[in-house]
Design an enzyme around this catalytic site. Structure first.
Site, mmCIF file in Angstrom:
data_model
loop_
_atom_site.group_PDB
_atom_site.id
_atom_site.type_symbol
_atom_site.label_atom_id
_atom_site.label_comp_id
_atom_site.label_asym_id
_atom_site.label_seq_id
_atom_site.Cartn_x
_atom_site.Cartn_y
_atom_site.Cartn_z
ATOM 1 N N LYS A 56 0.961 -1.120 -0.060
ATOM 2 C CA LYS A 56 0.016 0.116 -0.032
ATOM 3 C C LYS A 56 0.669 1.277 0.024
ATOM 4 O O LYS A 56 0.266 2.233 -0.402
ATOM 5 C CB LYS A 56 -0.960 -0.100 1.177
ATOM 6 C CG LYS A 56 -2.052 -1.003 1.148
ATOM 7 C CD LYS A 56 -3.197 -0.711 0.291
ATOM 8 C CE LYS A 56 -4.481 -1.771 0.365
ATOM 9 N NZ LYS A 56 -5.512 -1.057 -0.571
ATOM 10 N N SER A 84 -9.004 -0.640 6.190
ATOM 11 C CA SER A 84 -9.147 -1.527 7.311
ATOM 12 C C SER A 84 -7.694 -1.680 7.650
ATOM 13 O O SER A 84 -7.627 -2.506 8.632
ATOM 14 C CB SER A 84 -9.433 -2.918 6.547
ATOM 15 O OG SER A 84 -8.363 -3.242 5.522
#
EC number: 5.1.1.18
Length: 340
Positions: A56, A84
């Site tokens: 990410k 999340s």
């Protein structure tokens, strides 16, 4: 590349230049045992070794450096996202590098290890309900209140382009690769990889892998239109609970060759298999791609697709919760030849 897509391969190339000084070139590893199980040559792109513990950071850092250029006299007061866990950690880290506060909207059900990591990187956490609607609404409110910039975890074009840099590396590290297998939630990584692969080596297959409990990508491809999950999915793979969106769907629709869904037991067993046989502490979301390649369905893939790279998307494991499911899952028949 089709003009209807939110990014082009040129955007991925720019992202690579934008972030390469601040990320790791993650290794590609192999496993003779998993090769024996599948009858193929498997390569594992180890994004669990990436900064912040997942892929990410690629998209988050590219977004921060693209949306907040140094040329601006006044930087925004904050960056905001919903996550999340992994994108939240990554965006917080990226914002810290650029000297900007980060506000992360996190589902109350997110793993404790990911929430604690977000806080450790210095972000302010705002909790929401575990649904796409709640995530979006709370993030919008926080963005307005902080006068910040919203960096969507998987639909922001700069994020998608950043994730596509994974494929640039894989095509260099495994020149003879025949296919990439990518876990899919919101589809940012899958879309970025598909754009890159089909621009550089159109013959290379791009396969998606997702939990059968969160199969919006599979249903969308099957029905030819966007079919988001109607309810918050129940899956151990917390990183792929989001549905694909308006920006990632056209790319996935046109450029992804096939989608493989896997059960919760398959995900758990594949994750544990990697832990014990490869000594890699991947999170269950990363196990989704491994489970797909080990599945009965994948055996229908042509044997000519011999060299397969699986993206191990992250390694932010909640060890406390893992204790409750390790050894409890029923092992699929395809795993019977290996003692786990």
């Amino acid at each position: 590349m089709c003009a209807q897509y939110c990014i082009s391969f040129a955007d991925v190339e720019k992202a690579h230049i934008n972030i390469r000084d601040s990320i790791h070139l993650t290794p590609v590893l192999t496993s003779s045992i998993l090769n024996q199980l599948t009858g193929r040559n498997l390569f594992f792109k180890c994004e669990l070794f990436q900064k912040t513990g997942s892929f990410k950071i690629r998209g988050a850092l590219n977004a921060v450096r693209s949306l907040v250029p140094d040329a601006l006299e006044r930087k925004p007061k904050a960056v905001v996202t919903h996550s999340s866990g992994n994108h939240g950690q990554a965006l917080t880290y990226a914002a810290k590098l650029e000297g900007i506060p980060a506000y992360i909207v996190v589902p109350q059900t997110a793993p404790d290890c990911k929430k604690l990591a977000i806080q450790a990187y210095g972000a302010s956490i705002v909790y929401c309900e575990p649904s796409d609607e709640s995530r979006e609404n709370v993030a919008k409110r926080v963005t307005e209140e902080t006068e910040g910039i919203m960096v969507h975890p998987n639909q922001e074009p700069a994020v998608i382009a950043g994730q596509g840099t994974i494929a640039l590396e894989v095509l260099n590290q495994v020149p003879l690769v025949d296919a990439l297998v990518v876990p899919v939630g919101g589809g940012g990584m899958l879309a970025g990889i598909a754009i890159t692969v089909k621009a550089l080596k159109p013959s290379v297959k791009v396969y998606a892998a997702e939990p059968s409990n969160a199969d919006d990508c599979y249903q969308s491809k099957l029905k030819g239109k966007l079919m988001p999950n109607l309810y918050p999915p129940e899956t151990i793979a917390d990183g792929v609970k989001s549905s694909i969106g308006l920006n990632t769907w056209p790319i996935i629709r046109d450029l992804v060759d096939d989608i493989f869904t896997v059960t919760e037991d398959e995900i758990k067993c594949a994750t544990q298999l990697v832990w014990e046989r490869m000594k890699l502490l991947i999170e269950p979301t990363a196990g989704v791609g491994v489970a797909a390649v080990l599945s009965q369905h994948f055996q229908t893939v042509s044997p000519e697709v011999k060299n397969i790279c699986i993206v191990l998307s992250g390694g932010n494991v909640d060890l406390t919760s893992s204790i409750t499911w390790v050894k409890q899952a029923e092992r699929p028949a395809s795993y019977q030849s290996v003692s786990v």
